[in-house]
Every structure is written in structure tokens, then in C-alpha cells.
Design a protein around this motif. Structure first.
Motif, PDB file in Angstrom:
ATOM      1  N   LYS A 150       0.833  -1.208   0.000  1.00 41.30           N
ATOM      2  CA  LYS A 150       0.000   0.000   0.000  1.00 41.30           C
ATOM      3  C   LYS A 150       0.871   1.263   0.000  1.00 41.30           C
ATOM      4  CE  LYS A 150      -3.913  -2.131   2.327  1.00 41.30           C
ATOM      5  NZ  LYS A 150      -4.759  -2.206   3.506  1.00 41.30           N
ATOM      6  N   VAL A 151       1.964   1.218   0.770  1.00 38.07           N
ATOM      7  CA  VAL A 151       2.873   2.371   0.821  1.00 38.07           C
ATOM      8  C   VAL A 151       3.447   2.633  -0.576  1.00 38.07           C
ATOM      9  CG1 VAL A 151       5.106   3.157   1.733  1.00 38.07           C
ATOM     10  CG2 VAL A 151       3.440   2.142   3.277  1.00 38.07           C
ATOM     11  N   VAL A 152       3.810   1.555  -1.277  1.00 35.39           N
ATOM     12  CA  VAL A 152       4.351   1.698  -2.638  1.00 35.39           C
ATOM     13  C   VAL A 152       3.288   2.278  -3.559  1.00 35.39           C
ATOM     14  CG1 VAL A 152       5.112   0.390  -4.674  1.00 35.39           C
ATOM     15  CG2 VAL A 152       6.079  -0.125  -2.432  1.00 35.39           C
ATOM     16  N   TYR A 153       2.087   1.712  -3.520  1.00 37.20           N
ATOM     17  CA  TYR A 153       1.018   2.131  -4.445  1.00 37.20           C
ATOM     18  C   TYR A 153       0.653   3.607  -4.231  1.00 37.20           C
ATOM     19  CZ  TYR A 153      -2.654   0.735  -7.774  1.00 37.20           C
ATOM     20  OH  TYR A 153      -3.424   0.572  -8.895  1.00 37.20           O
ATOM     21  N   GLY A 155       2.466   5.982  -2.846  1.00 36.41           N
ATOM     22  CA  GLY A 155       3.591   6.849  -3.209  1.00 36.41           C
ATOM     23  C   GLY A 155       3.710   7.028  -4.710  1.00 36.41           C
ATOM     24  N   LEU A 156       3.359   5.995  -5.448  1.00 37.66           N
ATOM     25  CA  LEU A 156       3.499   6.018  -6.907  1.00 37.66           C
ATOM     26  C   LEU A 156       2.306   6.671  -7.596  1.00 37.66           C
ATOM     27  CD1 LEU A 156       5.083   4.791  -9.417  1.00 37.66           C
ATOM     28  CD2 LEU A 156       3.490   2.883  -9.233  1.00 37.66           C
ATOM     29  N   ASP A 157       1.125   6.295  -7.170  1.00 38.35           N
ATOM     30  CA  ASP A 157      -0.087   6.718  -7.880  1.00 38.35           C
ATOM     31  C   ASP A 157      -1.246   6.825  -6.872  1.00 38.35           C
ATOM     32  OD1 ASP A 157      -2.233   7.014  -9.586  1.00 38.35           O
ATOM     33  OD2 ASP A 157      -2.160   4.981 -10.389  1.00 38.35           O
ATOM     34  N   GLU A 159      -4.059   8.441  -6.831  1.00 31.88           N
ATOM     35  CA  GLU A 159      -5.420   8.320  -7.384  1.00 31.88           C
ATOM     36  C   GLU A 159      -5.746   6.872  -7.710  1.00 31.88           C
ATOM     37  OE1 GLU A 159      -6.459  10.944 -10.589  1.00 31.88           O
ATOM     38  OE2 GLU A 159      -5.712  12.688  -9.507  1.00 31.88           O
ATOM     39  N   GLY A 160      -4.783   6.194  -8.333  1.00 35.32           N
ATOM     40  CA  GLY A 160      -4.975   4.784  -8.683  1.00 35.32           C
ATOM     41  C   GLY A 160      -5.128   3.934  -7.427  1.00 35.32           C
ATOM     42  N   SER A 162      -6.295   4.911  -4.556  1.00 38.35           N
ATOM     43  CA  SER A 162      -7.622   5.170  -3.999  1.00 38.35           C
ATOM     44  C   SER A 162      -8.685   4.396  -4.785  1.00 38.35           C
ATOM     45  CB  SER A 162      -7.883   6.677  -4.043  1.00 38.35           C
ATOM     46  OG  SER A 162      -9.178   6.949  -3.628  1.00 38.35           O
ATOM     47  N   ALA A 163      -8.545   4.410  -6.129  1.00 41.56           N
ATOM     48  CA  ALA A 163      -9.516   3.703  -6.973  1.00 41.56           C
ATOM     49  C   ALA A 163      -9.477   2.193  -6.741  1.00 41.56           C
ATOM     50  CB  ALA A 163      -9.250   4.017  -8.444  1.00 41.56           C
ATOM     51  N   SER A 164      -8.299   1.674  -6.318  1.00 42.66           N
ATOM     52  CA  SER A 164      -8.207   0.227  -6.105  1.00 42.66           C
ATOM     53  C   SER A 164      -8.650  -0.179  -4.693  1.00 42.66           C
ATOM     54  CB  SER A 164      -6.792  -0.275  -6.372  1.00 42.66           C
ATOM     55  OG  SER A 164      -5.972   0.039  -5.279  1.00 42.66           O
ATOM     56  N   GLY A 165      -9.136   0.793  -3.916  1.00 46.39           N
ATOM     57  CA  GLY A 165      -9.733   0.468  -2.623  1.00 46.39           C
ATOM     58  C   GLY A 165      -8.867   0.787  -1.410  1.00 46.39           C
ATOM     59  N   ILE A 166      -7.699   1.386  -1.621  1.00 41.36           N
ATOM     60  CA  ILE A 166      -6.838   1.728  -0.480  1.00 41.36           C
ATOM     61  C   ILE A 166      -7.348   3.020   0.163  1.00 41.36           C
ATOM     62  CG2 ILE A 166      -4.505   2.446   0.198  1.00 41.36           C
ATOM     63  CD1 ILE A 166      -3.438   0.692  -2.065  1.00 41.36           C
TER      64      ILE A 166
END
Lengths: 260, 256
Positions: A150-153, A155-157, A159-160, A162-166
Motif C-alpha cells: 500500500k505504501v508503494v502504491y 507513493g506512486l499513484d 489516485e490509482g 484510492s480507486a483500487s480500494g486503499i
């Protein structure tokens, strides 16, 4: 215990090792998330919490973490990172909280060694300081072990992610809390102001060409450990204050690659 | 295969602000490549976010194969604009693409539910790995798998981002200005890839500022400026596009 009492340098040395590993690892996450300004904010916001906690008879670290986190939450709620006012709002709250801390110390009639809080006093560190560092280390390890993806996702994107449910806001709050904990735990080693050097300099060295956040964190921690140990040894040999010595070595370590 | 129908969508960012979208209706058929064109501030990104379900419209409804969007949200994936990505993040292309597989449930669990499903069926692991490789080959980045993201050119980065988006189980893909900041050859390459994807049955909507020759590569063109100004095949809307170009130019001149 008698061994430790006879070897007064042991606790400071263990704190140096833990801080040297922990601060750069945390810094790597914050720099890749573009949240370094938050470190500055939180480090300036811990002072009023420390003072109030002392006045209320609570452990100062608890007050420091709460007021650091509070400053961060206030700043984030007043602006968002895309706003052009973001840096101005952050710096205003940073200065305001530090000023508030300095104001209330004489009003509350308490005694705080401001120099030790701001710039560290490693050589007089005790078991309480060590325990605080270990707790911060464990909290950070838990965050990274269970939330790495989650930290990687985020930091990278963001918006993406958030859209994937994080839950991005919750993760950012967890990062702010861990940052406040790391800053307060480093109080004895480098002080709440100079901790910024240990959070950012080794990261700049460790991030270079790293192929993953995990590798970047490990490399940053290695550089951080070397810098901290060098600072510790130099301060013992030349009777220097360890916090400022570590900060100066941080700057020097940035310049060395440029001299080649 | 999935058909998306949106009817009379209206949206304002705040109650006081002017509507960003006003009575927008669009239909995206299966296996089509749609261009969503319009000037800056026309509401293209807003519309894509609403179609993907990130923002809820103030009015109007969205259906996929007759079902409400909330029930079929997994059928739509959005590729964000370049500017929303942190390209300096230390990550390899392969890892970035694999993130596209991850969907987190809203439960308290830390484990992505797709990974839980994979644990229940070990053979699925092999399929997923094959899918990852196949997707990277499909967009022409298989040879870049171990490269760091910030070492790629702009065109390669966009293809990597497309591959990540394609890793989701969606059937309709919304691409927000994927060709912005690409040079003409890289743009040509990118459009060739999305054309191939449409030809195998996926539906793609590509938002763009480009009102020029490249529109001929699309099956359908939607011209948007807060509301739908024109919709149809590239040939059928050519005249309308000329009028819109002139009015936009006039508007800019009057502002200056």
C-alpha cells in the motif's frame, strides 16, 4: 546493570545504531511520498506537546507525538497538497507551533533543556530514551511489514491507489503518526530539529538507482548507520555534541561524491 | 463485452461553482475506440472520473449492460493523467504493471482479495504470471521489465502505465490524455496499440486535445465542452469540429 553502569557509552551507542537505521528508512518513505516538508512541520510542532505533558505530569514523549500529529492534521485540513498555498500554510503552522511552545514554557513554570530537545544530548541518554527508540523502530517495522504494498502504491499513484480500494487518508495519517514517533524517539540522538538531516541525507544516497522502495530503504539505512556511528565516535574523541556532529557529517557526505 | 450508457450527467465541484458538466449523454459500445476531445477545462477528466465511479454525478445515471455502475464498477478501469503519477518513485516496470492486478476489499483485511483467491487456487498464480508477461508483450515493454520507471522515455512510461491499467479485469478502459507530452512517433505507436486492443474486443475511450488528423484512427468522436457538442464518426463531425475550432479561437482572442 553494573556492566551498563560501568560502560556509560553503551546505551548511547545502541540508540545511535537504532536511530541511524530507523531515521533514513522512514526518510526514504517520506521523500518518495513527497512528504519531507511534513517532517519539518512535525519536528517543530512537538515542542508545545512536550511542555504541556511535563506540566500535566505525563511522559513528554506522549505529548510530543500528539502535538506533532495534531500540527500535521491541522495543516492537512487547512490546505491540500495540490494547492499553491500548501507550503505557506505548512510553514505558518510550523512557526506558530514552535512559537507557542516557547511561549508556554515560562507560563507553565516548567524547566526544559531546550538545547537538548532541539539539538540532542546523546551522551546523557538513558534507558527511557532507548525504549522510546525501540518502540518507534517496532511501529515502523509493523507499518512496512503489513503495509508495504500500500505504501508503494500510494507513493506512486495516489489516485490509482484510492480507486483500487486503499484508504489513502488513513495511510497518510499512519505515516504522520509514525513520523512523529520517529522524530520524538530521535530527540536524544540528534534533537527534533537536526533529525531532518538524518531523515534526508542518507536517503539521497540510498535512493540513487535503487530498483525498489525496499532496496532504497536498506541502502539509506546503511548510509545512515555509517554516518551516525562516525558522528558518535568523533563526538567522543573530540568532545563534541553528537547531534550537530552527525548533521555536519551528513552535509559532508553529500559533498564527497561531487569532489570526485 | 460491455456497453456503457451514461445519460444526462451533470456535475459541479461545489454548490456555488458553475457546472463542470451539464446534461452529458454518451454511449460506448464494445470493441470501439472512442476519442473524447475538447479544449482545456471542457470537463474531459471530470467525465472520465465520473464514468469510472471515482466521483458521483449530481444528476443522471450510468449503466453497464443495463446494470447500475455501482454493481459493475470492476468492468471499468481508468488510466490517470501523467501529472498524477510520481515518475521518480523507485520501482521497476514489471512491479508497476503488477500493481494493476491489485484490488483491495473494503474490509479490514490487509490482504488484497485477489491474492486470497490466488492462494486458494495455486494454478492461478501461474496464469497471473503469464498474464503479466503477455500484457507487457502486448504493449511492447517486455524487454523493459527490469528497468527503473524514471529511466524510460515518455512514450515508454505511458505504455507501462497502459499495461498496468490493462492488468485489471475491466472491459472498458478510460485513458486520460495518454498522448499528452508525447512526440509524434511515440504518439503514433501508442495509438497503434490502443487500436489493436479495440480490435480484440476491448472498449477504449481516449481523451485528447488533438482535433487534427489522428481523429481518423477512432471509431467514434465525442466533442465535449461542458456538454456534448457533437458525437459521431470522424467524418460525420468534421464540419462541426471546424466550427468549434473557430469559436474556440474567437473566445481565446476575446479573452486576450
Amino acid at each position: 546493570m553494573s556492566f551498563i553502569n560501568n560502560n556509560w557509552w553503551l546505551v548511547p551507542l545502541i540508540i545511535t545504531i537504532f536511530s541511524g537505521i530507523l531515521c533514513p528508512a522512514m526518510g526514504t518513505v517520506l521523500i518518495t511520498h513527497k512528504r519531507l516538508l511534513q517532517v519539518n512541520l512535525i519536528s517543530h510542532c512537538v515542542l508545545p506537546g512536550l511542555a504541556l505533558a511535563l506540566a500535566l505530569g505525563i511522559h513528554p514523549s506522549i505529548g510530543g507525538v500528539i502535538s506533532g500529529l495534531l500540527g500535521s492534521v491541522i495543516a492537512e485540513s487547512l490546505t491540500n497538497r495540490k494547492s499553491e498555498n500548501y507550503e505557506a500554510v505548512m510553514n505558518t503552522i510550523l512557526a506558530g507551533m514552535l512559537g507557542f511552545g516557547v511561549l508556554i514554557i515560562p507560563l507553565l513554570g516548567i524547566r526544559i533543556d531546550l538545547e537538548a530537545v532541539l539539538f540532542g544530548d546523546l551522551l546523557t541518554a538513558n534507558f527511557g530514551d532507548l525504549l522510546r527508540t525501540i518502540i518507534a523502530f517496532l511501529v515502523f517495522m509493523i507499518l512496512i511489514t503489513f503495509g508495504y504494498e500500500k505504501v508503494v502504491y500510494v507513493g506512486l499513484d495516489p489516485e490509482g491507489a484510492s480507486a483500487s480500494g486503499i484508504n489513502v487518508s488513513l495511510l497518510n495519517l499512519a505515516l504522520s503518526f509514525t513520523t512523529a514517533l520517529v522524530i520524538v524517539s530521535s530527540m536524544s540522538a540528534v534533537g527534533v530539529i537536526l533529525v531532518i538531516a538524518l531523515l534526508s541525507t542518507p536517503t539521497l544516497l540510498g535512493l540513487n538507482k535503487a530498483h525498489s522502495l525496499r532496496i532504497a530503504m536498506m541502502r539509506s539505512s546503511f548510509f545512515g548507520l555509517c554516518i551516525s556511528l562516525l558522528g558518535f565516535v568523533l563526538s567522543l574523541v573530540f568532545n563534541l555534541s553528537p547531534g550537530p556532529a552527525i548533521s555536519v557529517i551528513c552535509v559532508a557526505s553529500l559533498l564527497i561524491p561531487k569532489l570526485r | 463485452m460491455a456497453t456503457l450508457v451514461a445519460e444526462n450527467l451533470s456535475y459541479s465541484y461545489t454548490k456555488q461553482s458553475k457546472p463542470a458538466l451539464n446534461k452529458v449523454s454518451v454511449e460506448i459500445k464494445p470493441g470501439t475506440l472512442t476519442a473524447l476531445v475538447g479544449p482545456n477545462g471542457a470537463g474531459k477528466s471530470t467525465l472520465l472520473k465520473i464514468l469510472q465511479g471515482q466521483n458521483a454525478p449530481d444528476k443522471g445515471e450510468i449503466k453497464i449492460d443495463g446494470e447500475n455502475l455501482n454493481r459493475s464498477r470492476s468492468l471499468i478501469a481508468l488510466m490517470p493523467q501523467r501529472s498524477s503519477m510520481n515518475w521518480k518513485f523507485p520501482i521497476t516496470v514489471e512491479k508497476l504493471v503488477s500493481l494493476g492486478q491489485i484490488k483491495y476489499s473494503k474490509s479490514k483485511s490487509n490482504t488484497p482479495f485477489q491474492i486470497k483467491a490466488l492462494l486458494a487456487n495455486p494454478n492461478a498464480w501461474i496464469n497471473k504470471c503469464c498474464e503479466l508477461e503477455a500484457t507487457m508483450q502486448r504493449v511492447g515493454i517486455a524487454n523493459l521489465a527490469n528497468r527503473r520507471l524514471d529511466s524510460l522515455s515518455g512514450g515508454q512510461q505511458q505504455r507501462a502505465l497502459l499495461a498496468k491499467t490493462l492488468m485489471s479485469p475491466a472491459k472498458i478502459f478510460l485513458l486520460d490524455e495518454p498522448c499528452a507530452a508525447l512526440d509524434p512517433p511515440a504518439k503514433e505507436d501508442f495509438l497503434k496499440i490502443v487500436r489493436q486492443l479495440a480490435d480484440v474486443g476491448l472498449s477504449l475511450v481516449v481523451s485528447s486535445h488533438d482535433w487534427g488528423e489522428s481523429l481518423n484512427k477512432y471509431d467514434q468522436v465525442i466533442v465535449l465542452d461542458k456538454t456534448v457538442l457533437a458525437v459521431g464518426s470522424p467524418d460525420s463531425i468534421k464540419d462541426k469540429l471546424n466550427d468549434i475550432n473557430i469559436s474556440a479561437l474567437n473566445e481565446n482572442n476575446s479573452l486576450n
